[in-house]
Design a protein around this motif. Structure first.
Motif, PDB file in Angstrom:
ATOM      1  N   MET B   1       0.909  -1.121  -0.015  1.00 15.58           N
ATOM      2  CA  MET B   1       0.047   0.146   0.066  1.00 15.58           C
ATOM      3  C   MET B   1       0.875   1.218   0.017  1.00 15.58           C
ATOM      4  N   LYS B   2       0.688   2.380  -0.884  1.00  7.23           N
ATOM      5  CA  LYS B   2       1.499   3.319  -1.258  1.00  7.23           C
ATOM      6  C   LYS B   2       0.523   4.610  -0.809  1.00  7.23           C
ATOM      7  N   LEU B   3       0.644   4.875   0.708  1.00 13.62           N
ATOM      8  CA  LEU B   3      -0.174   5.718   0.962  1.00 13.62           C
ATOM      9  C   LEU B   3       0.382   7.332   0.543  1.00 13.62           C
ATOM     10  N   LYS B   4       1.669   7.227   0.149  1.00 10.99           N
ATOM     11  CA  LYS B   4       2.206   8.449  -0.390  1.00 10.99           C
ATOM     12  C   LYS B   4       1.555   9.153  -1.569  1.00 10.99           C
ATOM     13  N   TYR B   5       0.915   8.276  -2.254  1.00  7.27           N
ATOM     14  CA  TYR B   5      -0.013   8.594  -3.445  1.00  7.27           C
ATOM     15  C   TYR B   5      -1.141   9.582  -2.889  1.00  7.27           C
ATOM     16  N   PHE B   6      -1.454   9.196  -1.704  1.00  2.26           N
ATOM     17  CA  PHE B   6      -2.584   9.919  -1.175  1.00  2.26           C
ATOM     18  C   PHE B   6      -2.030  11.413  -0.421  1.00  2.26           C
ATOM     19  N   THR B   7      -1.197  10.971   0.194  1.00  2.00           N
ATOM     20  CA  THR B   7      -0.759  12.436   1.032  1.00  2.00           C
ATOM     21  C   THR B   7      -0.206  13.137   0.169  1.00  2.00           C
ATOM     22  N   SER B   8       0.478  12.685  -1.177  1.00  2.00           N
ATOM     23  CA  SER B   8       1.300  14.115  -1.761  1.00  2.00           C
ATOM     24  C   SER B   8       0.224  14.854  -2.566  1.00  2.00           C
ATOM     25  N   GLY B   9      -0.890  14.494  -2.807  1.00  2.00           N
ATOM     26  CA  GLY B   9      -1.903  15.083  -3.382  1.00  2.00           C
ATOM     27  C   GLY B   9      -2.514  16.478  -2.669  1.00  2.00           C
ATOM     28  N   VAL B  11      -0.472  18.385  -0.200  1.00  2.00           N
ATOM     29  CA  VAL B  11       0.805  19.008   0.059  1.00  2.00           C
ATOM     30  C   VAL B  11       1.681  19.184  -1.144  1.00  2.00           C
ATOM     31  N   LYS B  12       2.283  18.145  -1.317  1.00  2.00           N
ATOM     32  CA  LYS B  12       3.547  18.075  -2.225  1.00  2.00           C
ATOM     33  C   LYS B  12       3.187  18.262  -3.679  1.00  2.00           C
ATOM     34  N   GLU B  13       1.971  17.686  -4.159  1.00  2.00           N
ATOM     35  CA  GLU B  13       1.698  17.859  -5.485  1.00  2.00           C
ATOM     36  C   GLU B  13       0.172  18.465  -5.383  1.00  2.00           C
ATOM     37  N   ASN B  14       0.037  19.471  -4.678  1.00  2.00           N
ATOM     38  CA  ASN B  14      -1.178  20.053  -4.689  1.00  2.00           C
ATOM     39  C   ASN B  14      -1.836  20.426  -6.087  1.00  2.00           C
ATOM     40  N   GLY B 131      -6.370  11.817  -2.925  1.00  2.00           N
ATOM     41  CA  GLY B 131      -5.369  12.769  -2.271  1.00  2.00           C
ATOM     42  C   GLY B 131      -5.590  14.064  -3.157  1.00  2.00           C
ATOM     43  N   LYS B 132      -5.552  13.741  -4.521  1.00  2.00           N
ATOM     44  CA  LYS B 132      -5.628  15.085  -5.367  1.00  2.00           C
ATOM     45  C   LYS B 132      -6.960  15.837  -4.961  1.00  2.00           C
ATOM     46  N   ALA B 133      -7.996  14.955  -4.684  1.00  2.00           N
ATOM     47  CA  ALA B 133      -9.456  15.517  -4.480  1.00  2.00           C
ATOM     48  C   ALA B 133      -9.410  16.474  -3.357  1.00  2.00           C
ATOM     49  N   VAL B 134      -8.745  15.831  -2.177  1.00  2.00           N
ATOM     50  CA  VAL B 134      -8.795  16.451  -0.990  1.00  2.00           C
ATOM     51  C   VAL B 134      -7.969  17.757  -1.149  1.00  2.00           C
ATOM     52  N   GLY B 135      -6.813  17.568  -1.797  1.00  2.00           N
ATOM     53  CA  GLY B 135      -5.916  19.103  -1.911  1.00  2.00           C
ATOM     54  C   GLY B 135      -6.771  19.985  -2.878  1.00  2.00           C
ATOM     55  N   PHE B 136      -7.403  19.357  -3.629  1.00  2.00           N
ATOM     56  CA  PHE B 136      -8.249  20.425  -4.760  1.00  2.00           C
ATOM     57  C   PHE B 136      -9.274  21.225  -3.818  1.00  2.00           C
ATOM     58  N   THR B 137      -9.971  20.331  -3.176  1.00  2.00           N
ATOM     59  CA  THR B 137     -11.351  20.846  -2.319  1.00  2.00           C
ATOM     60  C   THR B 137     -10.689  21.883  -1.238  1.00  2.00           C
ATOM     61  N   LEU B 193       7.245  28.987   1.081  1.00  2.00           N
ATOM     62  CA  LEU B 193       7.346  27.911   2.081  1.00  2.00           C
ATOM     63  C   LEU B 193       8.130  26.689   1.436  1.00  2.00           C
ATOM     64  N   THR B 194       8.085  26.582   0.192  1.00  2.00           N
ATOM     65  CA  THR B 194       8.843  25.427  -0.465  1.00  2.00           C
ATOM     66  C   THR B 194      10.065  25.907  -1.171  1.00  2.00           C
TER      67      THR B 194
END
Lengths: 205, 200
Positions: B1-9, B11-14, B131-137, B193-194
């Motif tokens: 399971m690659k949770l980073k696909y979720f979290t990156s969306g 912040v890191k790849e918002n 992840g992208k959906a959460v970042g977008f919303t 910040l980045t």
């Protein structure tokens, strides 16, 4: 990925077949959703209209559509007609405005309600607020012009076009339907006149 | 399971503030907090659903006609959400109106189908879409909150500023220039910040 993809997937036949299959599945699922939501959507529209009708002609308990989506007669509990409601759609600043106006048997406005408009938030969109709508209460159709046009409706500041569209739209709507509005038909009951003898002008400073 | 696909969306790849895609709805529909979040949730549903379906059928999608197939899948889900909003959220629908059909051409959704779901498994594609959906919303909602606060003095329709401010608010935040200004400010904050991380 290509290792697990069968050879025939890139062929000419499958190119046509896959698109057909995707379209068929999409069409069938859309048909199902459409059938499931259609009655609910219809119901929502009817309820929204009924709410708006009750808002502009509060004394009426029952409405009868006279001209589809344009003119309603309102009746009270004793089945006596207490007024009419018309729907107008004048052109606003950013698109058409749809509004309902209730007219009592004495020809005065009993309420207006904006059912749809696409005006600027913070400016024209304020037309939906009671603060603006109440300026129409108890006016005669002739008074429905902006103050600067010689009438008695105060425009929303910085939204003159929207205010004018609503005031003029309702006045013109009443004029064009006048022959179907039972205004001044002689049967006005005294309590009505008492109700309307006090001109409420909540927005006058 | 690659949770980073979720979290990156998030912040890191918002999508909006880093990838800079899907900007049109971010500018057009964020006039209030409710509209911003509403648009975000509607687009999120389409994004996650299209990512799932595309990754499921990806082995059987001919390379040469993948884009038309993606668009059919996306527009099917958009039409579904359009009907559902009309039926169960008529107030929100009357505000979002024309912007709901326009989710079809939201480049974020086709972009994720093409760049991610076409090459990854179902579970990974779901995580990426979510992840992208959460970042977008979140960004859409934040923009809606800020613009409503300045332009109307309210948040979610609740007055939070003195009545005096609400009489004469900064109306221009609700117009297109206000949206451009805000996305520019947010982007510059994110860049600041980045900046250190990108160089190191």
């Amino acid at each position: 990925m290509s290792a697990t993809t069968p050879q025939w997937v890139q062929g000419r036949f499958w190119m046509v077949a896959s698109l057909v299959i995707v379209c068929l599945v999409a069409a069938f699922s859309l048909a199902r959703v459409y059938n499931a939501t259609r009655p609910v959507i219809e119901q929502q529209r009817i309820e929204a209209t009924n709410r708006a009708l009750a808002e502009v002609l509060p004394r009426a308990t029952r409405f009868e559509e006279q001209v589809p989506d344009t003119l309603w007669y309102g009746f009270d509990g004793a089945d006596e007609q207490v007024g009419s409601v018309i729907k107008v759609s004048p052109r606003g600043y950013a698109g058409p405005i749809e509004a309902l106006a209730g007219i009592g048997q004495d020809g005065r406005i009993t309420g207006i309600y904006i059912t749809s408009l696409k005006e600027t938030p913070g400016l024209g969109l304020k037309a939906t607020e009671p603060r603006f709508r109440d300026r129409f209460l108890n006016r005669t159709p002739e008074e429905l012009r902006l103050v600067q046009d010689g009438g008695s409706i105060d425009a929303i500041s910085a939204a003159t076009i929207t205010s004018r569209a609503i005031a003029d739209g309702i006045r013109e709507g009443i004029e064009s339907l006048r022959h179907r509005l039972p205004i001044g038909a002689g049967k006005s009951d005294p309590p009505d006149e008492l109700d309307f003898s006090d001109p409420a002008r909540p927005d006058q400073p | 399971m690659k949770l980073k696909y979720f979290t990156s969306g998030i912040v890191k790849e918002n999508p909006l503030l880093i990838l800079m895609i899907g900007l049109c709805p971010a500018l057009a529909t964020t006039v209030s907090a409710r509209d911003g979040f509403g648009m975000g949730i509607a687009a999120s549903f389409v994004l996650i659903a299209s990512n799932l379906v595309v990754s499921l059928i990806r082995r059987y999608v001919p390379n040469s006609i993948r884009i038309p197939i993606f668009i059919i899948i996306i527009s099917t889900f958009v039409t579904i959400i359009d009907y559902v909003l009309q039926a169960y959220q008529p107030a929100l629908y009357s505000v979002l109106g024309v912007f709901v059909p326009l989710i079809v051409v939201n480049c974020l959704i086709l972009g994720r189908a093409e760049a991610f779901a076409y090459h990854h498994g179902v579970w990974d594609s779901f995580l990426d879409g979510a992840g992208k959906a959460v970042g977008f919303t979140l960004v859409l909602g934040l923009m809606g909150i800020i613009r409503e606060l300045f332009a109307a003095g309210t948040v979610f329709g609740v007055a939070v500023t003195p009545a005096g401010y609400r009489e004469q608010p900064m109306l221009f935040m609700v117009f297109a220039p206000g949206a451009f200004l805000l996305i520019g400010i947010l982007k510059s904050i994110v860049n600041r910040l980045t900046a250190g991380k990108a160089r190191s």
